[in-house]
Motif scaffolding. Structure first.
Motif, mmCIF file in Angstrom:
data_model
loop_
_atom_site.group_PDB
_atom_site.id
_atom_site.type_symbol
_atom_site.label_atom_id
_atom_site.label_comp_id
_atom_site.label_asym_id
_atom_site.label_seq_id
_atom_site.Cartn_x
_atom_site.Cartn_y
_atom_site.Cartn_z
ATOM 1 N N THR A 68 40.012 37.871 37.591
ATOM 2 C CA THR A 68 40.031 36.918 38.702
ATOM 3 C C THR A 68 38.992 35.822 38.496
ATOM 4 O O THR A 68 39.265 34.637 38.697
ATOM 5 N N GLN A 69 37.806 36.225 38.037
ATOM 6 C CA GLN A 69 36.745 35.238 37.809
ATOM 7 C C GLN A 69 37.115 34.285 36.685
ATOM 8 O O GLN A 69 36.887 33.069 36.770
ATOM 9 N N GLN A 70 37.702 34.803 35.597
ATOM 10 C CA GLN A 70 38.106 33.953 34.476
ATOM 11 C C GLN A 70 39.188 32.971 34.889
ATOM 12 O O GLN A 70 39.179 31.810 34.492
ATOM 13 N N GLN A 72 39.685 31.803 37.966
ATOM 14 C CA GLN A 72 39.096 30.803 38.859
ATOM 15 C C GLN A 72 38.306 29.766 38.075
ATOM 16 O O GLN A 72 38.369 28.563 38.353
ATOM 17 N N GLN A 73 37.562 30.221 37.078
ATOM 18 C CA GLN A 73 36.691 29.319 36.326
ATOM 19 C C GLN A 73 37.460 28.415 35.374
ATOM 20 O O GLN A 73 37.126 27.226 35.246
#
Length: 357
Positions: A68-70, A72-73
């Motif tokens: 999820t973080q990857q 979003q970034q």
């Protein structure tokens, strides 16, 4: 819905509207074929519609395997066209058609991953908006051959990342994206930069390269159509020895054979797209290799015929043929050379008769 990428990629928003996800039964490869073929007629159209390589493949990696973080970034700004990316897999010092030869390393050190190695033909690295690369390296040399490697998300401004030079293809720099030789020297990143975890690089590569190959072939069909159009217009507008070029030296047969070859290749691409949509990559492995071997070779032959009809002009930048020829010739190496794909096809065919190798 804002953004032309949504029309061309099989993406929809999830219920929360935050992240794009693959749509079950959505647009699919079959419907992408027509759009990609139309874009393939122009060298810059995929960039205009935010559907260019290697960004399409990198986006699919993040969709299928990213956290999820990857997502979003990196995925969100990539889909919005705010950034570009590159893919760093091929190496200059080994035979990269066999990815198990890879010498670059991605070693886990506590809570970090440390990258070292030299990559080249890293498409996209020359773009001024290139913000990250996906790096593939050897993590565990003692593991199963297909579980030794990892893929890592690397911001281009990370210390130790250096673009050594931009490479030319038959003299072309393929701007604004370009193909670079990139070194990674003691590049340290947090462990959460690894995509899907250490040791899954080969799995991700197969998931990425399969769809990437059909995207290349879709665009190549459009390029072949453009080359045939230019050939026909030239053959009717120029006269030699008292006749239009179309009526000289077997040119009518050459044009007819080009028409047949393009339509044959198109049907094979459509069939492969249907298999991918209905059976997935596992059910279309031979067909993906078939189109990757057939379509670039066919397009190269059509371009060669069109260049011949244009005479000296066909070798110049007054027409798009020479640049297109350089690109399509390089495509016979990209994502696996012809010989590798023919080997896959033969293996799949022989497997029907009781042998795996």
């Amino acid at each position: 819905v804002e953004g032309s990428w949504l029309v061309l990629w099989p993406l929809v928003f999830d219920a929360g509207g935050d992240l794009p996800v693959l749509a079950a039964g959505g647009i699919g490869f079959g419907r992408q074929v027509a759009a990609a073929m139309a874009m393939g007629a122009s060298g810059w159209a995929p960039d205009v519609f935010n559907c260019n390589a290697p960004d399409t493949g990198n986006a699919e990696v993040l969709l299928h395997y990213g956290s999820t973080q990857q997502r979003q970034q990196w995925l969100r700004p990539l889909l919005d066209g705010e950034i570009r990316s590159a893919f760093c897999m091929t190496e200059p010092e080994v035979a990269s058609s066999d990815a198990t030869n890879m010498a670059a390393t991605a070693v886990v050190d506590g809570e970090e991953i440390v990258l070292n190695g030299r990559k080249w033909w890293s498409t996209g690295i020359g773009h001024p908006n290139c913000a990250f690369v996906i790096f593939m390296g050897l993590t565990d040399p003692e593991a199963h051959p297909y579980q030794r490697h990892s893929m890592v998300l690397v911001p281009v401004d990370t210390p130790g990342v250096r673009v050594e030079r931009m490479l030319t293809t038959f003299g072309y720099l393929d701007e604004p994206f370009g193909h670079g030789e990139v070194t990674f020297t003691d590049v340290r990143l947090p462990l959460d930069a690894v995509i899907a975890g250490p040791g899954r690089g080969f799995e991700i590569a197969q998931g990425r390269l399969g769809p990437g190959r059909i995207h290349h072939c879709m665009r190549a069909i459009g390029l072949a159509e453009r080359a045939l159009e230019l050939a026909c217009r030239r053959s009717l507008s120029r006269t030699a020895f008292g006749k239009p070029l179309a009526n000289l030296g077997g040119n009518r047969e050459r044009i007819a054979n080009a028409r047949v070859a393009i339509d044959q290749a198109r049907l094979l691409v459509l069939h492969t797209a249907w298999l991918l949509d209905t059976k997935g990559l596992a059910g279309a492995r031979s067909e993906v290799s078939q189109i990757k071997a057939v379509v670039p070779r066919m397009t190269q032959e059509v371009l060669d015929m069109a260049m011949q009809l244009h005479g000296g002009a066909g070798l110049s930048d007054d027409f798009p043929l020479a640049r297109a020829f350089a690109g399509i010739r390089s495509l016979r190496f990209a994502d696996g050379p012809d010989e590798v794909h023919l080997g896959v096809i033969a293996r799949q065919e022989l497997r029907k008769y009781g042998t795996d190798r």
